[in-house]
Structure formats: structure tokens, C-alpha cells
Design a protein around this motif. Structure first.
Motif, PDB file in Angstrom:
ATOM      1  N   LYS A 229       0.849   4.178  -2.849  1.00 37.50           N
ATOM      2  CA  LYS A 229       0.622   5.588  -2.504  1.00 37.50           C
ATOM      3  C   LYS A 229       1.773   6.472  -2.977  1.00 37.50           C
ATOM      4  O   LYS A 229       1.562   7.550  -3.523  1.00 37.50           O
TER       5      LYS A 229
ATOM      6  N   GLU B 262       0.834  -1.217   0.000  1.00 40.00           N
ATOM      7  CA  GLU B 262       0.000   0.000   0.000  1.00 40.00           C
ATOM      8  C   GLU B 262       0.860   1.255   0.000  1.00 40.00           C
ATOM      9  O   GLU B 262       0.552   2.232  -0.690  1.00 40.00           O
ATOM     10  N   THR B 263       1.951   1.241   0.756  1.00 42.69           N
ATOM     11  CA  THR B 263       2.860   2.387   0.796  1.00 42.69           C
ATOM     12  C   THR B 263       3.492   2.623  -0.575  1.00 42.69           C
ATOM     13  O   THR B 263       3.589   3.768  -1.032  1.00 42.69           O
TER      14      THR B 263
ATOM     15  N   GLN C 229       1.623   6.891  -6.701  1.00 43.48           N
ATOM     16  CA  GLN C 229       0.585   7.862  -7.075  1.00 43.48           C
ATOM     17  C   GLN C 229       1.063   9.285  -6.822  1.00 43.48           C
ATOM     18  O   GLN C 229       0.786  10.193  -7.602  1.00 43.48           O
TER      19      GLN C 229
END
Length: 96
Positions: free
Chosen positions: A80, A76-77, A83
Motif C-alpha cells: 500500500k 500488505e502495508t 502504491q
């Protein structure tokens, strides 16, 4: 004009590392540290160049290297950050 690699001009070993060489490198670094990569192979008794020793330690033998799949939080990191930053190179990022 092409420059010959340092290993060829000095008759040093190239190619795959043996488990014995890995053990010699690890034990030498544990005892003495890795202050001077150019001097380390001779001090440890390895027929390798300093660059080869440095890369072997950094990429494979260092004890704090995390092996295996990313955890869900790490994944997830990464998503993120991608992005946020896109494909720009991140110079240093370490998961905690």
C-alpha cells in the motif's frame, strides 16, 4: 587523492566480528549505553572504530530488530505504501 579509512590509519581490526567481540559490545552497551560511539570501543576494550561498533549494534545486535519474513499484514502495508509513495525514500518507518 583518496582518504585512508580510519581503521587502517590507526591499526584497528577490520573484517568479520567474532562472537566474543559481539558479546563485549552488547554487555558494554547494556551497562553503559551508547552515548558516544567514538569513545565506546576504547571504553569497552575493542580494537574497532566507533563507526564499526555503531553499525554492528544498529544492524545486527540491537535487541528490538525483527528478524525473519514479513507477516501478511506487514507485506500488505508495504504494498500500500509503495502504491501511495512509489520508490521515494521513506526516512523512518517501523511496523507495530
Amino acid at each position: 587523492m583518496v582518504r585512508t579509512p580510519c581503521c587502517e590509519s590507526m591499526g584497528l581490526k577490520k573484517g568479520s566480528w567474532t562472537p566474543e567481540e559481539d558479546q563485549i559490545l552488547v554487555s558494554h552497551i547494556q551497562r553503559h549505553g551508547h552515548g558516544n560511539w567514538r569513545a565506546l570501543p576504547k571504553e569497552a576494550g575493542l580494537m574497532r572504530c566507533g563507526k564499526s561498533c555503531r553499525l554492528r549494534w544498529t544492524n545486527y545486535l540491537r535487541p528490538d530488530i525483527k528478524r525473519g519474513n514479513f507477516s501478511k499484514e506487514e507485506e500488505e502495508t508495504i504494498i500500500k505504501l509503495h502504491q501511495l509513495l512509489g520508490n521515494r525514500r521513506v526516512l523512518f518507518f517501523q511496523f507495530h
